[in-house]
Motif scaffolding. Structure first.
Motif, PDB file in Angstrom:
ATOM      1  N   MET A 204       0.809  -1.264   0.043  1.00 50.20           N
ATOM      2  CA  MET A 204      -0.097   0.068   0.042  1.00 50.20           C
ATOM      3  C   MET A 204       0.910   1.278  -0.119  1.00 50.20           C
ATOM      4  O   MET A 204       1.713   1.280   0.712  1.00 50.20           O
ATOM      5  N   GLY A 205       0.550   2.247  -0.910  1.00 46.82           N
ATOM      6  CA  GLY A 205       1.337   3.513  -0.941  1.00 46.82           C
ATOM      7  C   GLY A 205       0.651   4.506   0.044  1.00 46.82           C
ATOM      8  O   GLY A 205      -0.065   4.121   0.666  1.00 46.82           O
ATOM      9  N   ARG A 206       1.178   5.666  -0.167  1.00 43.98           N
ATOM     10  CA  ARG A 206       0.605   6.884   0.756  1.00 43.98           C
ATOM     11  C   ARG A 206      -0.456   7.196  -0.001  1.00 43.98           C
ATOM     12  O   ARG A 206      -0.974   7.351  -0.847  1.00 43.98           O
ATOM     13  N   VAL A 207      -1.421   7.684   1.263  1.00 48.06           N
ATOM     14  CA  VAL A 207      -2.684   8.463   1.175  1.00 48.06           C
ATOM     15  C   VAL A 207      -2.435   9.823   1.671  1.00 48.06           C
ATOM     16  O   VAL A 207      -2.090  10.164   2.956  1.00 48.06           O
ATOM     17  N   VAL A 208      -2.288  11.132   0.797  1.00 47.90           N
ATOM     18  CA  VAL A 208      -1.655  12.315   1.189  1.00 47.90           C
ATOM     19  C   VAL A 208      -2.840  13.345   1.180  1.00 47.90           C
ATOM     20  O   VAL A 208      -3.574  13.426   0.111  1.00 47.90           O
ATOM     21  N   LEU A 209      -3.022  14.044   2.136  1.00 42.82           N
ATOM     22  CA  LEU A 209      -4.219  14.999   2.339  1.00 42.82           C
ATOM     23  C   LEU A 209      -3.472  16.213   2.246  1.00 42.82           C
ATOM     24  O   LEU A 209      -2.472  16.744   3.179  1.00 42.82           O
ATOM     25  N   VAL A 210      -3.722  17.409   1.447  1.00 45.10           N
ATOM     26  CA  VAL A 210      -3.253  18.649   1.276  1.00 45.10           C
ATOM     27  C   VAL A 210      -4.323  19.534   1.416  1.00 45.10           C
ATOM     28  O   VAL A 210      -5.554  19.541   1.038  1.00 45.10           O
ATOM     29  N   THR A 211      -4.098  20.477   2.411  1.00 47.98           N
ATOM     30  CA  THR A 211      -4.968  21.431   2.733  1.00 47.98           C
ATOM     31  C   THR A 211      -4.694  22.480   1.859  1.00 47.98           C
ATOM     32  O   THR A 211      -3.715  22.917   1.360  1.00 47.98           O
ATOM     33  N   GLY A 212      -5.580  23.644   2.135  1.00 46.59           N
ATOM     34  CA  GLY A 212      -5.602  24.874   1.299  1.00 46.59           C
ATOM     35  C   GLY A 212      -5.613  24.632  -0.192  1.00 46.59           C
ATOM     36  O   GLY A 212      -4.949  25.499  -0.922  1.00 46.59           O
ATOM     37  N   LEU A 213      -6.279  23.838  -0.695  1.00 50.90           N
ATOM     38  CA  LEU A 213      -6.205  23.407  -2.054  1.00 50.90           C
ATOM     39  C   LEU A 213      -6.410  24.612  -3.216  1.00 50.90           C
ATOM     40  O   LEU A 213      -6.041  24.455  -4.318  1.00 50.90           O
TER      41      LEU A 213
ATOM     42  N   VAL B 271      -3.946  11.169  -3.892  1.00 52.08           N
ATOM     43  CA  VAL B 271      -3.847  12.707  -3.117  1.00 52.08           C
ATOM     44  C   VAL B 271      -5.171  13.285  -3.183  1.00 52.08           C
ATOM     45  O   VAL B 271      -6.012  13.298  -3.911  1.00 52.08           O
ATOM     46  N   VAL B 272      -5.602  13.495  -1.736  1.00 51.00           N
ATOM     47  CA  VAL B 272      -6.964  14.275  -1.488  1.00 51.00           C
ATOM     48  C   VAL B 272      -6.452  15.645  -1.129  1.00 51.00           C
ATOM     49  O   VAL B 272      -5.714  15.924  -0.208  1.00 51.00           O
ATOM     50  N   GLY B 273      -7.352  16.779  -1.613  1.00 51.82           N
ATOM     51  CA  GLY B 273      -7.150  17.939  -1.338  1.00 51.82           C
ATOM     52  C   GLY B 273      -8.463  18.680  -0.999  1.00 51.82           C
ATOM     53  O   GLY B 273      -9.517  18.437  -1.203  1.00 51.82           O
ATOM     54  N   ILE B 274      -8.177  19.497   0.204  1.00 54.01           N
ATOM     55  CA  ILE B 274      -9.411  19.955   0.853  1.00 54.01           C
ATOM     56  C   ILE B 274      -9.548  21.581   0.934  1.00 54.01           C
ATOM     57  O   ILE B 274      -8.301  22.111   0.897  1.00 54.01           O
ATOM     58  N   ASP B 275     -10.409  22.101   0.702  1.00 52.60           N
ATOM     59  CA  ASP B 275     -10.626  23.528   0.983  1.00 52.60           C
ATOM     60  C   ASP B 275     -12.178  24.000   0.970  1.00 52.60           C
ATOM     61  O   ASP B 275     -12.761  23.180   0.290  1.00 52.60           O
ATOM     62  N   VAL B 276     -12.519  24.961   1.388  1.00 48.43           N
ATOM     63  CA  VAL B 276     -13.976  25.633   1.248  1.00 48.43           C
ATOM     64  C   VAL B 276     -14.298  26.296  -0.179  1.00 48.43           C
ATOM     65  O   VAL B 276     -15.134  26.297  -0.333  1.00 48.43           O
ATOM     66  N   VAL B 277     -12.852  26.596  -0.838  1.00 47.58           N
ATOM     67  CA  VAL B 277     -13.071  27.362  -1.943  1.00 47.58           C
ATOM     68  C   VAL B 277     -12.811  26.253  -3.020  1.00 47.58           C
ATOM     69  O   VAL B 277     -11.725  25.695  -3.061  1.00 47.58           O
ATOM     70  N   PRO B 278     -13.418  25.963  -4.165  1.00 42.59           N
ATOM     71  CA  PRO B 278     -13.189  25.061  -5.121  1.00 42.59           C
ATOM     72  C   PRO B 278     -11.899  25.618  -5.800  1.00 42.59           C
ATOM     73  O   PRO B 278     -11.675  26.831  -6.268  1.00 42.59           O
ATOM     74  N   PRO B 279     -10.636  24.758  -5.975  1.00 40.54           N
ATOM     75  CA  PRO B 279      -9.617  25.394  -6.790  1.00 40.54           C
ATOM     76  C   PRO B 279      -9.826  25.725  -8.374  1.00 40.54           C
ATOM     77  O   PRO B 279     -10.708  24.962  -9.060  1.00 40.54           O
ATOM     78  N   ALA B 280      -9.132  26.656  -8.793  1.00 42.79           N
ATOM     79  CA  ALA B 280      -9.235  27.009 -10.370  1.00 42.79           C
ATOM     80  C   ALA B 280      -8.250  26.037 -10.933  1.00 42.79           C
ATOM     81  O   ALA B 280      -7.326  25.382 -10.475  1.00 42.79           O
ATOM     82  N   GLY B 281      -8.555  25.714 -12.480  1.00 44.74           N
ATOM     83  CA  GLY B 281      -7.783  25.078 -13.223  1.00 44.74           C
ATOM     84  C   GLY B 281      -7.892  23.573 -12.894  1.00 44.74           C
ATOM     85  O   GLY B 281      -8.617  22.962 -11.930  1.00 44.74           O
ATOM     86  N   ASP B 282      -7.204  22.766 -13.802  1.00 44.57           N
ATOM     87  CA  ASP B 282      -7.206  21.559 -13.847  1.00 44.57           C
ATOM     88  C   ASP B 282      -6.325  20.718 -12.564  1.00 44.57           C
ATOM     89  O   ASP B 282      -5.024  21.167 -12.561  1.00 44.57           O
TER      90      ASP B 282
ATOM     91  N   GLU C  85     -11.206   8.679   3.710  1.00 45.75           N
ATOM     92  CA  GLU C  85      -9.797   8.371   2.877  1.00 45.75           C
ATOM     93  C   GLU C  85      -8.833   7.619   3.414  1.00 45.75           C
ATOM     94  O   GLU C  85      -7.759   7.507   2.546  1.00 45.75           O
ATOM     95  N   GLU C  86      -8.600   7.484   4.549  1.00 42.44           N
ATOM     96  CA  GLU C  86      -7.602   6.598   5.313  1.00 42.44           C
ATOM     97  C   GLU C  86      -6.213   7.330   5.155  1.00 42.44           C
ATOM     98  O   GLU C  86      -5.135   6.749   4.460  1.00 42.44           O
ATOM     99  N   VAL C  87      -6.272   8.603   5.283  1.00 40.63           N
ATOM    100  CA  VAL C  87      -5.135   9.411   5.268  1.00 40.63           C
ATOM    101  C   VAL C  87      -3.909   9.141   6.047  1.00 40.63           C
ATOM    102  O   VAL C  87      -4.113   9.081   7.215  1.00 40.63           O
ATOM    103  N   ASP C  88      -2.736   9.120   5.633  1.00 42.44           N
ATOM    104  CA  ASP C  88      -1.707   8.759   6.312  1.00 42.44           C
ATOM    105  C   ASP C  88      -0.371   9.710   6.419  1.00 42.44           C
ATOM    106  O   ASP C  88       0.233   9.899   7.341  1.00 42.44           O
ATOM    107  N   THR C  89      -0.659  10.880   5.423  1.00 41.01           N
ATOM    108  CA  THR C  89       0.400  11.760   5.462  1.00 41.01           C
ATOM    109  C   THR C  89      -0.586  13.152   5.285  1.00 41.01           C
ATOM    110  O   THR C  89      -1.169  13.031   4.221  1.00 41.01           O
ATOM    111  N   VAL C  90      -0.372  14.097   6.258  1.00 40.59           N
ATOM    112  CA  VAL C  90      -0.826  15.324   6.270  1.00 40.59           C
ATOM    113  C   VAL C  90      -0.061  16.420   5.800  1.00 40.59           C
ATOM    114  O   VAL C  90       1.004  16.524   6.411  1.00 40.59           O
ATOM    115  N   VAL C  91      -0.303  17.242   4.735  1.00 38.38           N
ATOM    116  CA  VAL C  91       0.624  18.382   4.354  1.00 38.38           C
ATOM    117  C   VAL C  91      -0.377  19.607   4.509  1.00 38.38           C
ATOM    118  O   VAL C  91      -1.382  19.866   3.631  1.00 38.38           O
ATOM    119  N   HIS C  92      -0.138  20.583   5.548  1.00 42.02           N
ATOM    120  CA  HIS C  92      -0.935  21.685   5.814  1.00 42.02           C
ATOM    121  C   HIS C  92      -0.347  22.807   5.080  1.00 42.02           C
ATOM    122  O   HIS C  92       0.549  23.314   5.510  1.00 42.02           O
TER     123      HIS C  92
END
Length: 327
Positions: free
Chosen positions: A1-10, A34-45, A68-75
């Protein structure tokens, strides 16, 4: 199993670019998702990044991490107030960091936490040393605004490290990225046709190249690099040099009340200035990056001078915001 990365402020320029970069690496780099979260939808692809609309100031972030079973968080949902942001920036910076850490506290699968911090943690004052090392403490200028947020957020992360010592924590104190496609207070300042400066001061500035920022963050995700590290291009550029090379005339203003006066001048030009930028434009700030090279193991590819020159080459008079329309 590889990493599941959460990125905030997407929705941020750098965060969205970094998340997409990780997703492109994919399984070849041991990254499953890679999962990204934010209250504002990101622009672009976003490529292969999974976007989840969520507010890190609420407990919802914990549910996202569990599902999402996140194991790595990038704030990366952390930064100075942008134009029109009002008082929400402090809530996101401080309350958001607290809630995110609380979610990590309850998530047994989390193994790594990476904080995209800032050299603003050292403050800016006339008593600053020639260079700040990671063990240096602020001499002044951290009682309000974004610098205070950084100090508080890093304190929360240190407390979290004591509660969950098994989680690997990396704190990256980065100088401002200077790139025409990345929003930052200094880039916004340089976009103005005329630059307010403080009479009698010529601050030393450091910049970080976008490629180096992406590479350092990627290294922290893919490998174990615990600790706190300054990240900034070697060398300095004086504010007077920057203005001259950009072909921007300056408006010298008295240092007493410089922040308020500079903001009025820039607002007349249809732009704005970060509330905390005036101290940097007065006293400057320089950090030592020896630990990044010797301990973290990354050799920066671009100096501050080279980063600025690339920015200057891509900055054309008449097409900057506030000069002659959008880029």
């Amino acid at each position: 199993m590889g990493r599941v990365v959460l990125v905030t402020g997407l929705s941020g320029d750098f965060a969205s670019r970094f998340a997409r970069h990780l997703a492109e690496l994919g399984e070849t780099a041991g990254i499953d998702k890679v999962v990204g979260i934010d209250v504002v939808p990101p622009a672009g692809d976003l490529g292969g990044v999974k976007y989840v609309r969520a507010d890190i100031r609420t407990p919802v972030v914990g549910k996202v991490m569990a599902v999402e079973e996140v194991d790595t968080v990038v704030h990366l949902g952390f930064g100075p107030a942008q134009k029109g942001a009002g008082g929400g920036a402090k809530e996101i910076n401080v309350i958001g960091t607290m809630q995110l850490l609380a979610a990590c506290q309850r998530a047994p699968q989390v193994q790594k936490f990476i904080l995209g911090s800032s050299t603003a943690v050292y403050g800016t004052s006339p008593r600053d040393p020639a260079m700040f090392t990671e063990s240096s403490s602020a001499k002044g200028g951290v009682k309000t605004g974004f610098p205070k947020d950084v100090v508080e957020a890093e304190a929360y992360v240190r407390g979290f490290a004591r509660r969950r010592p098994e989680i690997l924590i990396t704190t990256l104190r980065a100088a401002q990225i200077l790139h025409i496609d990345i929003e930052s207070p200094l880039r916004s300042y340089f976009d103005n046709p005329v630059l307010p400066t403080a009479i009698g001061f010529d601050p030393r500035l450091q910049f970080l190249h976008l490629d180096d920022a992406l590479n350092v963050m990627r290294e922290a995700v893919l490998n174990d690099r615990p600790g706190t590290f300054n990240v900034a291009g070697d060398g300095v550029v004086l504010l007077s040099q920057a203005a001259r090379r950009l072909g921007r005339p300056v408006i010298p203003l008295p240092p007493l009340g410089f922040g308020a006066a500079a903001r009025r001048v820039i607002r007349v030009m249809g732009s704005d200035i970060s509330p905390d930028l005036h101290r940097l434009l007065t006293y400057g700030r320089v950090v030592d990056t020896a630990a990044l090279r010797d301990i973290f193991g990354y050799q920066l590819t671009c100096t501050t001078e080279e980063t600025f020159e690339e920015f200057r080459r891509n900055t054309k008079p008449g097409i900057l915001a506030g000069v002659g329309g959008p880029r």
